[in-house]
Motif scaffolding. Structure first.
Motif, PDB file in Angstrom:
ATOM      1  N   ARG A  55       0.840  -1.215   0.000  1.00 21.75           N
ATOM      2  CA  ARG A  55       0.000   0.000   0.000  1.00 21.75           C
ATOM      3  C   ARG A  55       0.864   1.250   0.000  1.00 21.75           C
ATOM      4  NH1 ARG A  55      -5.114  -1.693   3.796  1.00 21.75           N
ATOM      5  NH2 ARG A  55      -5.552  -3.570   2.609  1.00 21.75           N
ATOM      6  N   ASP A  56       1.972   1.194   0.704  1.00 23.56           N
ATOM      7  CA  ASP A  56       2.940   2.288   0.695  1.00 23.56           C
ATOM      8  C   ASP A  56       4.258   1.715   0.182  1.00 23.56           C
ATOM      9  OD1 ASP A  56       4.846   4.228   1.144  1.00 23.56           O
ATOM     10  OD2 ASP A  56       4.213   4.652   3.193  1.00 23.56           O
ATOM     11  N   PRO A  57       4.608   2.000  -1.060  1.00 28.44           N
ATOM     12  CA  PRO A  57       5.813   1.400  -1.646  1.00 28.44           C
ATOM     13  C   PRO A  57       7.103   1.720  -0.899  1.00 28.44           C
ATOM     14  CG  PRO A  57       4.557   2.622  -3.309  1.00 28.44           C
ATOM     15  CD  PRO A  57       3.918   2.875  -1.989  1.00 28.44           C
ATOM     16  N   PRO A 114       0.698  -3.431   4.716  1.00 28.62           N
ATOM     17  CA  PRO A 114       0.094  -4.657   4.190  1.00 28.62           C
ATOM     18  C   PRO A 114       0.386  -4.873   2.707  1.00 28.62           C
ATOM     19  CG  PRO A 114      -1.476  -3.455   5.527  1.00 28.62           C
ATOM     20  CD  PRO A 114      -0.289  -2.565   5.346  1.00 28.62           C
ATOM     21  N   VAL A 115       0.500  -6.141   2.361  1.00 25.18           N
ATOM     22  CA  VAL A 115       0.741  -6.543   0.977  1.00 25.18           C
ATOM     23  C   VAL A 115      -0.579  -6.530   0.210  1.00 25.18           C
ATOM     24  CG1 VAL A 115       1.379  -8.526  -0.469  1.00 25.18           C
ATOM     25  CG2 VAL A 115       2.758  -7.922   1.523  1.00 25.18           C
ATOM     26  N   VAL A 116      -0.521  -6.077  -1.021  1.00 26.95           N
ATOM     27  CA  VAL A 116      -1.654  -6.126  -1.932  1.00 26.95           C
ATOM     28  C   VAL A 116      -1.303  -7.137  -3.020  1.00 26.95           C
ATOM     29  CG1 VAL A 116      -3.050  -4.820  -3.578  1.00 26.95           C
ATOM     30  CG2 VAL A 116      -2.202  -3.705  -1.513  1.00 26.95           C
ATOM     31  N   LEU A 117      -2.117  -8.196  -3.149  1.00 25.17           N
ATOM     32  CA  LEU A 117      -1.888  -9.191  -4.187  1.00 25.17           C
ATOM     33  C   LEU A 117      -2.552  -8.750  -5.480  1.00 25.17           C
ATOM     34  CD1 LEU A 117      -2.527 -12.470  -2.177  1.00 25.17           C
ATOM     35  CD2 LEU A 117      -0.324 -11.504  -2.883  1.00 25.17           C
ATOM     36  N   ILE A 118      -1.835  -8.893  -6.585  1.00 30.97           N
ATOM     37  CA  ILE A 118      -2.360  -8.493  -7.891  1.00 30.97           C
ATOM     38  C   ILE A 118      -2.089  -9.615  -8.887  1.00 30.97           C
ATOM     39  CG2 ILE A 118      -2.240  -6.816  -9.769  1.00 30.97           C
ATOM     40  CD1 ILE A 118      -1.045  -4.860  -7.656  1.00 30.97           C
TER      41      ILE A 118
END
Length: 93
Positions: free
Chosen positions: A68-70, A76-80
């Motif tokens: 969410r914040d590079p 938290p991880v965002v799965l894409i």
């Protein structure tokens, strides 16, 4: 118009599948209001069909993760997931 990219993301509360249409304000989208399990390939295929798309023959889903914040690896991880799609009639919509 050539092929397009469909992406599916998860931010912890729901799964969202969308077709990326650059320059358009609203992208075709389907949501699964659940945190798990990951929508199956069959569920994704049906969702894409409902939006008027299909996976390009031979294309496979690829997965990556983002934050969410590079700049902060503790966020938290965002799965894409992503796959190449085309219009259901064999061309891009």
């Amino acid at each position: 118009m050539g092929t397009l990219t469909a992406q599916m993301s998860h931010t912890g509360h729901a799964w969202r599948l969308y077709v990326v249409l650059y320059g358009e304000p609203d992208w075709p989208t389907v949501r699964w209001e659940r945190s798990g399990p990951v929508p199956t390939v069959a569920e994704r295929r049906r969702a894409l069909a409902a939006l008027g798309y299909e996976v390009e023959p031979g294309a496979v889903w690829s997965w990556t993760e983002d934050r969410r914040d590079p700049d902060d690896d503790s966020t938290p991880v965002v799965l894409i997931a992503a796959v190449t799609v085309r219009g259901r009639d064999g061309g891009a919509v």
